[in-house]
Design a protein around this motif. Structure first.
Motif, PDB file in Angstrom:
ATOM      1  N   TYR A   1      39.113  22.601  46.829  1.00 18.09           N
ATOM      2  CA  TYR A   1      37.989  23.254  47.559  1.00 18.09           C
ATOM      3  C   TYR A   1      38.705  24.347  48.502  1.00 18.09           C
ATOM      4  O   TYR A   1      37.956  25.568  48.591  1.00 18.09           O
ATOM      5  N   GLY A   2      39.569  24.184  49.127  1.00 21.56           N
ATOM      6  CA  GLY A   2      40.308  25.139  49.869  1.00 21.56           C
ATOM      7  C   GLY A   2      40.662  26.515  48.986  1.00 21.56           C
ATOM      8  O   GLY A   2      40.689  27.442  49.459  1.00 21.56           O
ATOM      9  N   ALA A   3      41.023  26.227  47.692  1.00 22.02           N
ATOM     10  CA  ALA A   3      41.573  27.412  46.724  1.00 22.02           C
ATOM     11  C   ALA A   3      40.232  27.992  46.244  1.00 22.02           C
ATOM     12  O   ALA A   3      40.324  29.462  46.244  1.00 22.02           O
ATOM     13  N   VAL A   4      38.986  27.327  45.851  1.00 16.79           N
ATOM     14  CA  VAL A   4      37.882  28.130  45.285  1.00 16.79           C
ATOM     15  C   VAL A   4      36.461  28.072  46.141  1.00 16.79           C
ATOM     16  O   VAL A   4      35.754  29.026  46.046  1.00 16.79           O
ATOM     17  N   GLY A   5      36.462  26.867  46.975  1.00 12.76           N
ATOM     18  CA  GLY A   5      35.188  26.826  47.756  1.00 12.76           C
ATOM     19  C   GLY A   5      34.868  27.793  48.785  1.00 12.76           C
ATOM     20  O   GLY A   5      33.348  28.425  48.588  1.00 12.76           O
ATOM     21  N   PRO A   6      35.625  28.119  49.616  1.00 12.50           N
ATOM     22  CA  PRO A   6      35.199  29.428  50.525  1.00 12.50           C
ATOM     23  C   PRO A   6      34.879  30.604  50.047  1.00 12.50           C
ATOM     24  O   PRO A   6      34.771  31.716  50.584  1.00 12.50           O
ATOM     25  N   GLY A   7      35.490  30.843  48.679  1.00 13.17           N
ATOM     26  CA  GLY A   7      35.403  32.288  48.376  1.00 13.17           C
ATOM     27  C   GLY A   7      36.663  33.154  48.542  1.00 13.17           C
ATOM     28  O   GLY A   7      36.330  34.508  48.578  1.00 13.17           O
ATOM     29  N   ILE A   8      37.629  32.690  49.158  1.00 10.43           N
ATOM     30  CA  ILE A   8      38.612  33.423  49.630  1.00 10.43           C
ATOM     31  C   ILE A   8      39.564  33.274  48.477  1.00 10.43           C
ATOM     32  O   ILE A   8      40.126  32.358  47.833  1.00 10.43           O
TER      33      ILE A   8
END
Length: 263
Positions: free
Chosen positions: A27-34
């Protein structure tokens, strides 16, 4: 093989923790859109930023509907523009590049958070639904003035937002009885057409003119001023279009005192 109940419980707990860690990292890699900066938005010569079609003039550009682009240049230790205004309900795509060293462009409270690398163009899109203010920060150390590098993004109600610009050209002095004019350029930065009223007030005189400007167009306005009606003396003038205003002073002098002098 017989596994003790206590060991089974620990095995299950360990598996749950492992799955939880994997899910959190994913999630940290793809979830926030960063994402890490790449060259999808293109590259640029840092020495030719001022001549670039996107960054030659920074600021907000209306694409149509509720879509906008904002072109930003980072340099030690400021952003250009330092203050950005967009309407609520808009989808905004930021294009950011650096003129000198590596910076970052972080809009606090949003998923806009990227490195700004010389030679690269960073691209990020965010939706602004409600009015508010968002600080813009640099999170990459860029020199002794790093701590002062900041900006402000303001989201205003949709009915308070416009991209109208006004500039005027007027003489400072004219002889009484001579013809003179006050000129104005009204630019419409929106894709939609603009219908408005331009008003010039000078002394006791008032002039009005309805003006229609196509999307991303401009209009040149000329107002003839009756110096005989004004009479000799200092006369303040104000030119108004929507919420935009410019003002100055016109001196009307006798024929022996001088002539028409432009700013």
């Amino acid at each position: 093989m017989n596994i003790h109940t206590y060991e089974k419980a620990w095995l299950v707990a360990a598996m749950i923790l492992i799955v939880g860690f994997i899910a959190t990292i994913t999630y940290g890699a793809v979830g926030p859109g960063i994402a890490m900066i790449d060259d999808d938005a293109g590259s640029i010569d840092p020495n030719e930023i001022s001549d670039h079609e996107r960054f030659g003039e920074t600021g907000v550009e209306h694409l149509g509907g509720n879509e906008y682009e904002v072109n930003v240049v980072a340099q030690a230790w400021a952003y250009s523009p330092s203050e950005i205004e967009v309407p609520a309900g808009s989808e905004v795509t930021f294009y950011v590049t650096s003129r000198d060293v590596t910076h970052s462009f972080t809009v606090v409270g949003t998923n806009v958070n990227t490195m700004v690398v010389p030679g690269q163009i960073s691209e990020m899109t965010v939706q602004f639904d409600e009015p508010g203010e968002y600080g813009i920060l640099c999170n990459e150390y860029c020199g002794e003035g790093h701590h002062t590098m900041e900006g402000l993004l303001t989201v205003v109600p949709e009915d308070e937002f416009d991209l109208t610009e006004l500039s005027t050209d007027a003489p400072r002095e004219v002889e009484v009885g001579n013809e003179t004019t006050i000129n104005a350029t009204v630019s419409n930065g929106m894709q939609d057409g603009l219908e408005t009223t331009a008003t010039l007030e000078i002394g006791e005189q008032q002039y009005e003119r309805d003006v229609t400007i196509d999307g991303e167009g401009s209009a040149e306005l000329t107002f003839d001023v009756d110096t005989d009606a004004l009479g000799e003396g200092e006369h303040d003038w104000t030119f108004t279009v929507d919420d935009h205003e410019e003002s100055g002073t016109l001196s009307v002098v006798s024929e022996t005192d001088g002539g028409d002098t432009n700013e």
